[in-house]
Design a protein around this motif. Structure first.
Motif, mmCIF file in Angstrom:
data_model
loop_
_atom_site.group_PDB
_atom_site.id
_atom_site.type_symbol
_atom_site.label_atom_id
_atom_site.label_comp_id
_atom_site.label_asym_id
_atom_site.label_seq_id
_atom_site.Cartn_x
_atom_site.Cartn_y
_atom_site.Cartn_z
ATOM 1 N N THR A 150 0.963 -1.333 -0.112
ATOM 2 C CA THR A 150 -0.011 0.119 0.042
ATOM 3 C C THR A 150 0.675 1.242 0.085
ATOM 4 O O THR A 150 2.069 1.247 0.382
ATOM 5 C CB THR A 150 -0.758 -0.187 1.226
ATOM 6 N N THR A 151 0.518 2.224 -0.130
ATOM 7 C CA THR A 151 0.831 3.690 -0.132
ATOM 8 C C THR A 151 0.888 4.268 1.246
ATOM 9 O O THR A 151 1.302 5.423 1.578
ATOM 10 C CB THR A 151 0.316 4.682 -1.256
ATOM 11 N N HIS A 152 0.179 3.568 2.340
ATOM 12 C CA HIS A 152 0.189 3.989 3.655
ATOM 13 C C HIS A 152 1.077 3.658 4.523
ATOM 14 O O HIS A 152 1.646 2.375 4.280
ATOM 15 C CB HIS A 152 -1.410 3.528 4.138
ATOM 16 N N LEU A 153 1.557 4.646 5.617
ATOM 17 C CA LEU A 153 2.429 4.046 6.346
ATOM 18 C C LEU A 153 1.414 3.059 7.344
ATOM 19 O O LEU A 153 0.448 3.324 7.693
ATOM 20 C CB LEU A 153 2.740 5.259 7.331
ATOM 21 N N ILE A 154 2.325 1.725 7.961
ATOM 22 C CA ILE A 154 1.812 0.921 8.809
ATOM 23 C C ILE A 154 1.320 1.591 9.931
ATOM 24 O O ILE A 154 0.051 1.149 10.600
ATOM 25 C CB ILE A 154 2.857 -0.139 9.176
ATOM 26 N N ASP A 155 1.955 2.536 10.448
ATOM 27 C CA ASP A 155 1.260 2.990 11.855
ATOM 28 C C ASP A 155 0.078 3.851 11.481
ATOM 29 O O ASP A 155 -0.678 4.054 12.663
ATOM 30 C CB ASP A 155 2.408 3.900 12.515
ATOM 31 N N ASP A 156 -0.202 4.384 10.513
ATOM 32 C CA ASP A 156 -1.405 5.220 10.144
ATOM 33 C C ASP A 156 -2.528 4.267 9.633
ATOM 34 O O ASP A 156 -3.679 4.592 9.919
ATOM 35 C CB ASP A 156 -0.952 6.001 9.036
ATOM 36 N N LEU A 157 -2.005 3.043 9.246
ATOM 37 C CA LEU A 157 -3.071 2.098 8.744
ATOM 38 C C LEU A 157 -3.467 1.038 9.793
ATOM 39 O O LEU A 157 -4.847 0.545 9.850
ATOM 40 C CB LEU A 157 -2.500 1.633 7.372
ATOM 41 N N ILE A 158 -2.676 0.338 10.696
ATOM 42 C CA ILE A 158 -2.993 -0.581 11.296
ATOM 43 C C ILE A 158 -2.618 -0.153 12.844
ATOM 44 O O ILE A 158 -1.767 0.204 13.300
ATOM 45 C CB ILE A 158 -2.002 -1.892 11.222
ATOM 46 N N ARG A 159 -3.744 -0.388 13.729
ATOM 47 C CA ARG A 159 -3.664 -0.272 15.229
ATOM 48 C C ARG A 159 -4.080 -1.453 16.045
ATOM 49 O O ARG A 159 -4.799 -2.491 15.217
ATOM 50 C CB ARG A 159 -4.648 1.129 15.722
ATOM 51 N N VAL A 160 -3.725 -1.498 17.168
ATOM 52 C CA VAL A 160 -3.870 -2.656 18.071
ATOM 53 C C VAL A 160 -4.919 -2.381 19.204
ATOM 54 O O VAL A 160 -4.674 -1.199 19.789
ATOM 55 C CB VAL A 160 -2.476 -3.340 18.762
ATOM 56 N N ALA A 161 -5.650 -3.128 19.365
ATOM 57 C CA ALA A 161 -6.935 -2.799 20.340
ATOM 58 C C ALA A 161 -7.198 -3.810 21.143
ATOM 59 O O ALA A 161 -6.925 -5.067 20.843
ATOM 60 C CB ALA A 161 -8.438 -2.281 19.743
ATOM 61 N N LYS A 162 -7.611 -3.872 22.376
ATOM 62 C CA LYS A 162 -7.873 -4.879 23.255
ATOM 63 C C LYS A 162 -9.566 -5.444 23.310
ATOM 64 O O LYS A 162 -10.473 -4.530 23.403
ATOM 65 C CB LYS A 162 -7.723 -4.177 24.790
ATOM 66 N N PHE A 196 -0.086 -23.974 3.077
ATOM 67 C CA PHE A 196 -1.071 -23.736 2.243
ATOM 68 C C PHE A 196 -0.388 -23.880 0.783
ATOM 69 O O PHE A 196 -1.027 -24.193 -0.167
ATOM 70 C CB PHE A 196 -1.323 -22.310 2.413
ATOM 71 N N ALA A 197 0.982 -23.549 0.638
ATOM 72 C CA ALA A 197 1.611 -23.938 -0.718
ATOM 73 C C ALA A 197 1.551 -25.200 -1.040
ATOM 74 O O ALA A 197 1.351 -25.722 -2.252
ATOM 75 C CB ALA A 197 2.875 -23.337 -0.567
ATOM 76 N N ARG A 198 1.592 -26.287 -0.189
ATOM 77 C CA ARG A 198 1.642 -27.736 -0.499
ATOM 78 C C ARG A 198 0.292 -27.997 -0.802
ATOM 79 O O ARG A 198 -0.124 -28.941 -1.587
ATOM 80 C CB ARG A 198 2.186 -28.383 0.659
ATOM 81 N N LEU A 199 -0.772 -27.155 -0.089
ATOM 82 C CA LEU A 199 -2.091 -27.851 -0.486
ATOM 83 C C LEU A 199 -2.574 -27.039 -1.830
ATOM 84 O O LEU A 199 -3.975 -27.317 -2.214
ATOM 85 C CB LEU A 199 -3.014 -27.140 0.773
ATOM 86 N N GLY A 200 -1.764 -26.048 -2.416
ATOM 87 C CA GLY A 200 -2.121 -25.658 -3.642
ATOM 88 C C GLY A 200 -3.191 -24.410 -3.539
ATOM 89 O O GLY A 200 -3.939 -23.786 -4.234
ATOM 90 N N ILE A 201 -3.122 -23.640 -2.015
ATOM 91 C CA ILE A 201 -3.688 -22.552 -1.660
ATOM 92 C C ILE A 201 -3.025 -21.392 -2.002
ATOM 93 O O ILE A 201 -2.038 -21.019 -1.182
ATOM 94 C CB ILE A 201 -4.124 -22.644 -0.599
ATOM 95 N N ASP A 202 -3.238 -20.517 -3.092
ATOM 96 C CA ASP A 202 -2.532 -19.312 -3.235
ATOM 97 C C ASP A 202 -2.642 -18.414 -2.185
ATOM 98 O O ASP A 202 -4.005 -18.019 -1.790
ATOM 99 C CB ASP A 202 -2.489 -18.638 -4.764
ATOM 100 N N CYS A 203 -2.098 -17.515 -1.856
ATOM 101 C CA CYS A 203 -2.123 -16.267 -0.840
ATOM 102 C C CYS A 203 -1.680 -14.923 -1.499
ATOM 103 O O CYS A 203 -0.737 -14.638 -1.875
ATOM 104 C CB CYS A 203 -1.339 -16.591 0.321
ATOM 105 N N HIS A 204 -2.774 -14.180 -1.392
ATOM 106 C CA HIS A 204 -2.619 -12.638 -2.002
ATOM 107 C C HIS A 204 -2.847 -11.803 -0.593
ATOM 108 O O HIS A 204 -3.839 -12.177 0.279
ATOM 109 C CB HIS A 204 -3.683 -12.370 -2.993
ATOM 110 N N HIS A 205 -2.075 -10.573 -0.656
ATOM 111 C CA HIS A 205 -2.247 -9.845 0.631
ATOM 112 C C HIS A 205 -1.504 -8.582 0.350
ATOM 113 O O HIS A 205 -0.859 -8.509 -0.846
ATOM 114 C CB HIS A 205 -1.471 -10.555 1.832
ATOM 115 N N LEU A 206 -1.880 -7.533 0.806
ATOM 116 C CA LEU A 206 -1.432 -6.057 0.773
ATOM 117 C C LEU A 206 -0.241 -5.970 1.924
ATOM 118 O O LEU A 206 0.885 -5.402 1.482
ATOM 119 C CB LEU A 206 -2.478 -4.976 1.000
#
Length: 380
Positions: free
Chosen positions: A8-20, A184-194
């Motif tokens: 992404t074009t976003h800084l991680i600290d601006d995009l992802i936060r941790v909550a309880k 997942f790779a052995r099972l033939g499951i492709d993974c896409h992510h940002l």
């Protein structure tokens, strides 16, 4: 969080936060995505931009395949719809925690770490899954990958999928271990992510006594008006992705035609979806932005997930309201980080007996100074 890849074009600290999480011993914390239009208000254009970044990554990989996309409730229903609409001819459906009577139940499984653990999949036309070359599972966040494997096992046990079908995942964040990725790779499951990341929680960053939870249901408040618009397509039972996108845009333009000059055009507008009903809210917010109706537009949604609030500016959830759900008086729903807006539009596909839930949401909005509050229900 340790990020090893960020598309992404976003800084991680601006995009992802941790909550309880509240009272969840299996997974005490959760990641809150500031652009997801779920727990936190965000620009609809920003949300769609992130969703379509993921969709573009997927679309480039599977040209010419017949694809079915399955989004996961609650948090990935809008992401799944956005991914599906970018895939030519795709079929889209999402899991649900609701009970559906208009289509057969074809799979059920557990998401053990969730507040509401039971996930169900209904489908009005099972051939759309059986004939798909590939099924793509869309999540906001993959941590262990166990939910995906549970899902595939449930579909196989029910005879819904065949041995020759291919599978992929698409998620905003992939935090699975290298061992699980290799599995997942052995099972033939492709993974896409940002974003590829591993994360840990600093349990000492916030003392437990700084968190707060709303003690009870909020009192009801006044709605400016309650409206209904027909033409709903229901992705809980399966839809053409292109047809669903068109229907959501018609829903949005229909709302704006009905409201007309009743919206305060010089101020801010919030579009608030309800639980699994997220994508139509994002589309409506984007149309308000496109038409220039409000200089500030925000969108997010209520949720069944109870998250603790904290006034510390480093923490993402600063206020919360506990409400009666629009989808059933026997359960709670939550909404976070409300503030004053000049206009607020609640959009829902809940049944006609949802007036008490709409009034509760209006009461929460009124607590923050919102006065021009509309509720719009999408009906078939």
């Amino acid at each position: 969080m340790q990020v090893t890849h960020n598309k992404t074009t976003h800084l991680i600290d601006d995009l992802i936060r941790v909550a309880k999480r509240e009272n969840n011993s299996k997974r005490e914390y959760l990641l809150v995505n500031t652009a997801q239009a779920k727990h936190l208000p965000t620009s609809p254009g920003r949300a769609l931009g992130v969703f379509r970044d993921l969709a573009g990554d997927v679309a480039r990989a599977y040209s010419g395949e017949r694809i079915a996309v399955i989004g996961f409730a609650e948090t990935a229903t809008a992401i799944g719809a956005a991914v599906a609409e970018c895939l030519n001819g795709a079929y889209y459906l999402h899991t649900t925690r609701e009970n559906i009577v208009s289509a057969p139940l074809i799979a059920s499984f557990s998401e053990e770490h969730s507040h509401a653990v039971h996930q169900k999949l209904y489908c009005s036309d099972v051939s759309e899954l059986r004939l798909a070359d590939r099924i793509i599972f869309v999540e906001d966040e993959l941590t262990t990958g166990k939910t995906i494997l549970n899902f595939i096992a449930s579909l196989r046990e029910g005879g819904i999928i065949s041995a020759g079908q291919r599978f992929s995942t698409a998620s905003l964040i992939n935090a699975m271990s290298d061992e699980r990725l290799n599995e997942f790779a052995r099972l033939g499951i492709d993974c896409h992510h940002l974003i590829r990341a591993t994360y840990y929680h600093d349990r000492n960053r916030f003392s437990d006594n700084v968190f707060s939870a709303s003690p009870g249901h909020e009192p009801p408040g006044p709605l400016t008006d309650c409206l209904e618009i027909g033409g709903m397509l229901n992705p809980r039972i399966g839809v053409s992705a292109a047809g669903y996108s068109t229907a959501c845009l018609r829903f949005a333009t229909g709302i704006l035609a009905l409201l007309g000059d009743r919206l305060i055009r010089s101020g801010s507008t919030l579009v608030l979806g309800t639980e699994e009903f997220m994508f139509p809210a994002v589309v409506l917010g984007a149309e308000i932005e496109r038409q220039g109706i409000s200089p500030e537009v925000f969108v997010h949604a209520t949720t069944r997930s109870p998250i603790m609030a904290c006034c510390d500016e480093r923490y993402p959830i600063n206020n919360r309201h506990r409400l009666a759900s629009l989808y059933g008086v026997d359960r709670d729903t939550f909404v976070y980080n409300l503030r004053r807006y000049d206009n607020a539009i609640i959009v829902t596909d809940a049944e006609s007996d949802s007036s008490a839930g709409c009034a509760a949401l209006a009461g929460a909005l009124a607590c923050h100074g919102c006065g021009n509050i509309f509720a719009v229900r999408w009906t078939t």
